[in-house]
Enzyme design. Structure first.
Site, PDB file in Angstrom:
ATOM      1  N   ASP A   1      87.605  16.951  53.129  1.00  0.00           N
ATOM      2  CA  ASP A   1      87.714  18.051  52.133  1.00  0.00           C
ATOM      3  C   ASP A   1      87.351  19.236  52.733  1.00  0.00           C
ATOM      4  OD1 ASP A   1      87.746  19.451  49.635  1.00  0.00           O
ATOM      5  OD2 ASP A   1      85.415  19.260  49.458  1.00  0.00           O
TER       6      ASP A   1
ATOM      7  N   GLU B   1      86.712  22.926  51.112  1.00  0.00           N
ATOM      8  CA  GLU B   1      85.508  23.630  50.270  1.00  0.00           C
ATOM      9  C   GLU B   1      84.267  22.728  49.962  1.00  0.00           C
ATOM     10  OE1 GLU B   1      86.755  26.698  47.190  1.00  0.00           O
ATOM     11  OE2 GLU B   1      88.730  25.529  47.319  1.00  0.00           O
TER      12      GLU B   1
END
Length: 199
Positions: free
Chosen positions: A7, A9
């Protein structure tokens, strides 16, 4: 053959919407996928707030230009990419991600795109595919890759659980409590060690 799916953020860079909420003085925009599992609902709500305040892509990009990767993120990613393939799977948008990818030495990112009017108003968004992170992990597996995944939010859980090894990284207490079987780390060194052990 392995490929690590990360991922963006909250894992490699700070949350864009939280940074923008602070700069714009609109606390409602602090809500992220850590809080709201339904990404479509979250984005439509965000676009409504932007429209209400007359804010568009330019203002968000000005905030993003001032965001740096989390301390240690670039070194972690550089070390990881020397050992195995890695790809960032994010529900963010190309229009947000590019300056951040430059600061991370241009890793591969698969994300979505925005619909933007000439005025700069964000009028909509286009997702690459349904359940983009899980769908991408499944596609990589269909091509002969074994996936290892790490993320921090609700929308990362499916790709983490579908992978041969999966980790929570810098997640919330609530998400960790709801998923006690998933190894959870706070430091890049620990995450890198866990990934190496899974390779």
């Amino acid at each position: 053959m392995n490929i690590v799916c990360l991922d963006m953020e909250g894992v490699l860079v700070p949350e864009i919407w939280i940074a923008f909420a602070e700069e714009s003085g609109i606390p409602e925009l602090r809500r992220t996928t850590r809080d709201e599992p339904d990404y479509d609902k979250l984005m439509r709500w965000r676009l409504g707030i932007l429209k209400e305040h007359g804010l568009g892509l330019r203002e968000i990009q000005q905030t993003i230009a001032r965001i740096d990767p989390l301390p240690g993120a670039k070194d972690f990613l550089d070390a990881l990419r020397r050992e195995t393939q890695a790809v960032i799977l994010s529900d963010t948008f190309e229009e947000f991600a590019k300056p951040l990818m430059e600061k991370l030495n241009w890793p591969t990112i698969l994300c979505n795109s925005l619909e933007v009017a000439e005025s700069g108003e964000i009028t909509g968004f286009r997702m690459r595919c349904p359940q983009s992170k899980l769908t991408t992990v499944r596609a990589l597996q269909s091509m002969g890759y074994e996936t290892i995944a790490a993320g921090d939010s609700h929308n990362d859980l499916a790709m983490i659980r579908a992978s041969k090894a999966g980790f929570l990284f810098r997640s919330t207490g609530a998400i960790k409590a709801e998923n006690p079987d998933l190894p959870a780390y706070e430091r890049f060194d620990d995450l890198l060690s866990a990934i190496r052990a899974a390779l």
